[in-house]
Design a protein around this motif. Structure first.
Motif, short mmCIF file in Angstrom:
data_model
loop_
_atom_site.label_atom_id
_atom_site.label_comp_id
_atom_site.label_asym_id
_atom_site.label_seq_id
_atom_site.Cartn_x
_atom_site.Cartn_y
_atom_site.Cartn_z
N LEU A 162 39.01 52.25 41.14
CA LEU A 162 37.86 51.55 40.57
C LEU A 162 38.17 51.03 39.17
O LEU A 162 37.67 49.96 38.78
CB LEU A 162 36.64 52.47 40.54
CG LEU A 162 36.14 52.97 41.91
CD1 LEU A 162 34.85 53.75 41.74
CD2 LEU A 162 35.94 51.81 42.87
N LYS A 163 38.99 51.76 38.42
CA LYS A 163 39.39 51.28 37.09
C LYS A 163 40.17 49.97 37.21
O LYS A 163 39.89 48.99 36.49
CB LYS A 163 40.25 52.33 36.39
CG LYS A 163 39.49 53.53 35.86
CD LYS A 163 40.44 54.48 35.14
CE LYS A 163 39.71 55.68 34.57
NZ LYS A 163 40.64 56.61 33.86
N ASP A 164 41.16 49.96 38.11
CA ASP A 164 41.98 48.76 38.29
C ASP A 164 41.14 47.61 38.81
O ASP A 164 41.33 46.45 38.40
CB ASP A 164 43.12 49.05 39.26
CG ASP A 164 44.13 50.03 38.70
OD1 ASP A 164 44.08 50.30 37.48
OD2 ASP A 164 44.96 50.54 39.48
N LEU A 165 40.23 47.90 39.73
CA LEU A 165 39.39 46.85 40.30
C LEU A 165 38.52 46.22 39.21
O LEU A 165 38.41 44.99 39.12
CB LEU A 165 38.52 47.44 41.41
CG LEU A 165 37.67 46.46 42.23
CD1 LEU A 165 37.55 46.94 43.67
CD2 LEU A 165 36.27 46.33 41.64
N LYS A 166 37.90 47.05 38.39
CA LYS A 166 37.03 46.54 37.32
C LYS A 166 37.81 45.67 36.34
O LYS A 166 37.35 44.61 35.91
CB LYS A 166 36.37 47.70 36.59
CG LYS A 166 35.42 47.28 35.47
CD LYS A 166 34.78 48.48 34.79
CE LYS A 166 33.87 48.03 33.66
NZ LYS A 166 33.23 49.20 32.98
#
Length: 283
Positions: free
Chosen positions: A38-42
């Protein structure tokens, strides 16, 4: 929106029930990778409306923290294993999101109604190995539909309508034996519809002027292959073979002529009409 006899919500709930019964597939996956996912996606997305600002990551996220994020669904509310990402109609921009391969339990991905653009990863099946529901409709994705989609063996729903895809529909999509809903309407696709996808309604293929074959009314033109056979032409050249006798005679004639010219430089012998005569060439 109707998808082959089902409403979109009915399909989602159906898939939730199906996938929840097989949660043992993913029981061994850690939750740390889901947090990083989710960090990378954001970070890879442009979020003009600030919808994802609610995704606040702390140094030590406890189990269940990310399950409270907007659009994130988990297998259980007390763990961090992401089951679904429902990010439709949020105004998100950018290429196909990064980091999804770290959400190892992800089975549902809805990115519809945003402003995503660019091509899809060719090895998309490596990033989404367990995906059952993939909705990328109403975006600006372009390029060819990757053949790698045919490796998503668990895929039940594939929605690609209202994008800018071109080229043909990959024949590899015939491998999707579990597919119950499929649409590529309103793109720039061309060529025939693969046989295994002809069971879906014509409306799921309309809006592609160069797409042809069942279930569409437009027939595909037969391609004629012009084959030209050029037979090789063999040319035989016969060279007169010079035997040893003629070679010796030619050499001897050259030597005699050289001697005569050297010792008798004032006279040469000519022959015309078989009448020999002597011509003085210098006084």
């Amino acid at each position: 929106m109707m998808m082959h006899g089902y409403t979109k919500m009915q399909v989602v709930w159906l898939l939730l029930l199906l996938t929840s019964s097989s949660s043992s597939w993913h029981s061994g996956h850690g939750s740390d990778s889901d947090v990083q996912c989710l960090k990378d996606l954001k970070q890879s997305l442009v979020d003009p409306k600030g919808v994802l600002e609610s995704w606040v990551f702390t140094e030590h996220n406890t189990d269940g923290d990310i399950c409270q994020f907007a659009g994130v669904g988990c297998w259980r509310p007390d763990d961090n294993k992401v089951l679904s990402l429902s990010l439709g109609n949020l105004g998100l921009e950018g290429p196909f999101p990064e980091g999804l391969q770290l959400c190892r339990s992800l089975t549902i991905l809805d990115l519809s109604g945003n402003k995503f653009s660019g091509p899809l990863p060719e090895r998309i099946s490596d990033q989404l190995p367990y995906i059952t529901y993939l909705d990328l409709s109403n975006n600006s994705f372009s390029g060819e539909i990757p053949a790698g989609l045919g490796n998503m063996t668990y895929l039940n729903v594939l929605a690609l309508q209202h994008n800018q895809f071109d080229g043909g529909i990959p024949a590899q999509l015939s491998n999707l034996s579990r597919l119950v809903s499929f649409s590529v309407a309103e793109n720039s696709l061309s060529g025939p519809v693969p046989d295994s996808l002809q069971r879906f309604p014509p409306a799921n293929f309309t809006g592609n002027p160069r797409l042809c074959g069942p279930p569409l009314d437009k027939k595909c033109k037969k391609r004629f292959r012009l084959r030209i056979h050029i037979r090789p032409i063999r040319i035989h050249l016969r060279l007169r073979r010079i035997n040893d006798a003629s070679s010796i005679g030619a050499a001897a004639g050259f030597v005699v002529g050289f001697v005569v010219a050297f010792y008798f430089p004032h006279r040469f012998l000519f022959c015309r009409s078989l009448r020999p005569y002597i011509v003085r060439v210098c006084g």
